[in-house]
Design an enzyme around this catalytic site. Structure first.
Site, short mmCIF file in Angstrom:
data_model
loop_
_atom_site.label_atom_id
_atom_site.label_comp_id
_atom_site.label_asym_id
_atom_site.label_seq_id
_atom_site.Cartn_x
_atom_site.Cartn_y
_atom_site.Cartn_z
N PHE A 141 0.85 -1.19 0.00
CA PHE A 141 0.00 0.00 0.00
C PHE A 141 0.89 1.25 0.00
O PHE A 141 1.99 1.23 0.56
CB PHE A 141 -0.91 -0.03 1.24
CG PHE A 141 -1.87 1.12 1.30
CD1 PHE A 141 -2.82 1.31 0.31
CD2 PHE A 141 -1.83 2.03 2.34
CE1 PHE A 141 -3.70 2.37 0.35
CE2 PHE A 141 -2.71 3.09 2.39
CZ PHE A 141 -3.64 3.26 1.40
N ASP A 158 5.84 -3.08 8.90
CA ASP A 158 4.52 -2.53 8.57
C ASP A 158 3.57 -3.74 8.60
O ASP A 158 3.46 -4.48 7.63
CB ASP A 158 4.54 -1.87 7.19
CG ASP A 158 3.18 -1.30 6.80
OD1 ASP A 158 2.19 -1.57 7.54
OD2 ASP A 158 3.10 -0.62 5.77
N HIS A 213 -1.26 -5.73 7.51
CA HIS A 213 -2.02 -6.88 6.98
C HIS A 213 -2.00 -8.06 7.94
O HIS A 213 -2.54 -9.11 7.60
CB HIS A 213 -1.38 -7.39 5.68
CG HIS A 213 -1.55 -6.49 4.50
ND1 HIS A 213 -1.29 -6.89 3.22
CD2 HIS A 213 -1.97 -5.20 4.40
CE1 HIS A 213 -1.52 -5.90 2.37
NE2 HIS A 213 -1.92 -4.86 3.06
N GLN A 231 -7.68 0.52 10.08
CA GLN A 231 -8.62 1.09 9.12
C GLN A 231 -9.78 0.09 8.91
O GLN A 231 -9.63 -1.10 9.17
CB GLN A 231 -7.85 1.37 7.81
CG GLN A 231 -8.44 2.48 6.97
CD GLN A 231 -9.61 2.02 6.16
OE1 GLN A 231 -9.68 0.86 5.78
NE2 GLN A 231 -10.54 2.92 5.90
N LYS A 252 -9.29 -3.43 7.53
CA LYS A 252 -8.25 -4.29 8.10
C LYS A 252 -8.85 -5.34 9.03
O LYS A 252 -10.01 -5.24 9.43
CB LYS A 252 -7.21 -3.43 8.84
CG LYS A 252 -6.54 -2.39 7.97
CD LYS A 252 -5.56 -2.99 6.96
CE LYS A 252 -5.38 -2.14 5.73
NZ LYS A 252 -4.47 -1.03 5.84
N ARG A 280 4.02 16.85 23.57
CA ARG A 280 3.91 16.89 25.04
C ARG A 280 4.68 15.73 25.67
O ARG A 280 5.04 14.77 25.00
CB ARG A 280 2.44 16.80 25.46
CG ARG A 280 1.62 17.98 25.03
CD ARG A 280 0.18 17.86 25.55
NE ARG A 280 -0.60 19.02 25.16
CZ ARG A 280 -1.44 19.04 24.10
NH1 ARG A 280 -1.64 17.96 23.37
NH2 ARG A 280 -2.09 20.15 23.80
N TYR A 338 0.18 22.54 28.11
CA TYR A 338 0.71 23.63 27.29
C TYR A 338 2.23 23.67 27.28
O TYR A 338 2.83 24.71 27.07
CB TYR A 338 0.10 24.97 27.73
CG TYR A 338 -1.39 25.00 27.44
CD1 TYR A 338 -1.85 25.00 26.13
CD2 TYR A 338 -2.33 24.96 28.48
CE1 TYR A 338 -3.22 24.96 25.86
CE2 TYR A 338 -3.69 24.94 28.21
CZ TYR A 338 -4.12 24.94 26.89
OH TYR A 338 -5.46 24.91 26.62
N ARG A 364 -3.97 12.00 17.90
CA ARG A 364 -4.57 11.18 18.96
C ARG A 364 -5.81 10.45 18.44
O ARG A 364 -6.58 11.00 17.64
CB ARG A 364 -4.98 12.05 20.16
CG ARG A 364 -3.84 12.69 20.91
CD ARG A 364 -4.36 13.45 22.14
NE ARG A 364 -5.37 14.43 21.80
CZ ARG A 364 -5.12 15.72 21.54
NH1 ARG A 364 -3.87 16.17 21.59
NH2 ARG A 364 -6.09 16.55 21.24
C1 LIG Z 1 -3.68 0.01 5.39
C2 LIG Z 1 -2.20 0.04 5.30
C3 LIG Z 1 -1.41 1.03 5.92
C4 LIG Z 1 -1.96 2.18 6.71
O1 LIG Z 1 -3.11 2.69 6.25
P1 LIG Z 1 -4.08 3.72 7.02
O2 LIG Z 1 -5.27 3.70 6.15
O3 LIG Z 1 -3.37 5.02 7.08
O4 LIG Z 1 -4.36 3.18 8.40
C5 LIG Z 1 -0.05 0.94 5.81
N1 LIG Z 1 0.54 -0.06 5.15
C6 LIG Z 1 -0.16 -1.04 4.55
C7 LIG Z 1 0.56 -2.15 3.85
C8 LIG Z 1 -1.56 -1.02 4.59
O5 LIG Z 1 -2.24 -1.98 3.97
#
Ligand SMILES: *Cc1c(COP(=O)(O)O)cnc(C)c1O
Length: 406
Positions: A101, A172, A175, A198, A201, A230, A237, A247
């Site tokens: 992605f 990363d 998946h 997301q 996922k 922070r 602040y 967040r």
């Molecule tokens: C979904 C995904 C992300 C992060 O996606 P967001 O939509 O920003 O949460 C990063 N890397 C891969 C391989 C993904 O499939």
């Protein structure tokens, strides 16, 4: 299976589709999700930090076998935070897979560094360790591995190469919620790891992401970065590093707590159905399910990748995908290598020779993971759709329009 389908007109040519009912809807939810949302609603603590955020961070870190987790609004900002936390600076090079992605590579560009696109292993669709070493230069600082579709990358080789060349490793793991390499959960191998929550996922909260790891100093950085620089022990602040507001809300953390209770059962169902379907598809010439390596002790099956060989099929992967999709099956074509996107002509990159990524763009497709969450009848329908299209390939159109965006 249902030989009657074989003589019916293909749905792509106006015939009746194999599958008329929907597959299990995604995301799944119930009373627990409702109760979590209501609790946050009534607390009036809708932003800032709700205690559910910390609760989920601790649960997910423990699930991954790591010391700590930091939640954020999505899995892109968490990748940016990982890179910054590990000291990646403008003009540093970071190795990424050629097919993933966009966020895996754009996060590198967003911190001013240079994504170096490296080819994939055709058997697993993950970064090919043999090609990582060839791409290393004196500027290389890190490698981001993606566990494509839920199958962990070769973490032994990647860690060995990283040690030899003094590189940071970022997983990363967007998946691969719950996947394991030799009995150990992904997320616990890299210097830091990032997950996405997301909506599509395997563990969804609409939008969301987390960084997990064991080293407290980069994690402290991430915690500060997503909260306007922070520090937890100082005032609202007072700001110590250049940060942002990324967040996550208590609503999302509440959903994640409820969804986590479903994850292991969902993985078990997808695993069972992936095995059933693989056995069915094996008998169709030109349709291959990628091997799962023996070191992979648990595969999340976020999606089920398939290799559709044009020569044996007698049609292109994209025509086959369109025809199977028309039969009511949620399949998608694998994307083109990332470096072909216009954005990566506009920022500095390096592109290694990627013959396997180019070939995969012509041969690889995937079945959405939610189609693996149903029962044996659902799996029989998926297999019947592939069989119907394969048996009537003479009736297929010669080409199809590129798939639209969802
Ligand atoms: C979904 C995904 C992300 C992060 O996606 P967001 O939509 O920003 O949460 C990063 N890397 C891969 C391989 C993904 O499939």
């Amino acid at each position: 299976m249902s030989p009657q389908h074989a003589s019916e007109t293909l749905a792509i040519s106006g015939g009746s589709p194999v599958r008329k009912r929907p597959f299990p809807l995604w995301p799944q939810w119930g009373e627990e999700e409702k109760a979590q949302l209501l609790e946050v609603l009534e607390s009036r603590n809708w932003g800032g930090y709700h205690p559910k955020v910390r609760e989920f961070e601790e649960r997910w870190a423990a699930y991954c076998g790591t010391a700590e987790g930091v939640l954020a609004v999505n899995g892109t900002v968490t990748l940016v935070a990982c890179l910054l936390a590990l000291g990646i600076k403008p003009e540093d090079e970071v190795i990424v897979p050629a097919v993933t992605f966009v966020a895996t590579a754009s996060a590198v560009s967003l911190v001013g560094a240079v994504p170096v696109f490296v080819d994939i292993d055709p058997a697993t669709l993950n970064l090919d360790p043999d090609r990582i070493e060839a791409a290393i230069t004196p500027r290389t600082r890190a490698v981001i591995v993606v566990h494509f579709g839920g199958q962990p990358a070769d973490l032994d080789r990647v860690q060995e190469i990283a040690r030899d060349h003094n590189l940071k490793v970022i997983e990363d793991a967007a998946h691969a919620h719950g996947s394991e390499w030799k009995g150990r959960r992904v997320g616990s191998f890299g210097d830091l790891a990032s997950f996405s929550f997301q909506n599509t996922k395997a563990l969804p909260s609409g939008e969301g992401g987390i960084v997990v790891g064991n080293a407290s100093s980069p994690l402290d950085f991430v915690r500060s970065y997503v909260n306007q620089g922070r520090r937890p022990d100082r005032g609202w602040y007072e700001h110590f590093i250049l940060g942002t507001n990324a967040r996550i809300s208590g609503f999302q953390a509440g959903i994640l707590l409820a969804q986590l209770a479903r994850l292991d059962d969902q993985i078990a169902t997808r695993t069972r159905n992936a095995a059933l379907l693989s056995a069915e598809l094996k008998s169709i010439p030109g349709v291959m399910v990628p091997d799962v390596r023996s070191e992979v002790t648990r595969h999340s099956f976020y999606i089920l990748p398939l290799r559709l060989r044009p020569n044996e099929l007698g049609t292109s992967m994209r025509v086959m995908v369109s025809a199977v999709e028309a039969e009511g099956i949620p399949v998608s074509a694998y994307p083109y290598p990332l470096y072909r996107n216009e954005v990566f002509q506009k920022v500095p990159t390096r592109v290694a020779d990627c013959p396997e990524a180019e070939k995969a763009a012509l041969e690889v497709a995937w079945l959405q993971g939610y189609a693996l969450l149903g029962d044996e009848e659902d799996i029989a329908d998926v297999a019947a759709a592939f069989r119907k299209v394969a048996e009537q390939k003479r009736d297929l159109p010669p080409s199809v329009q590129i798939q639209r965006q969802r």
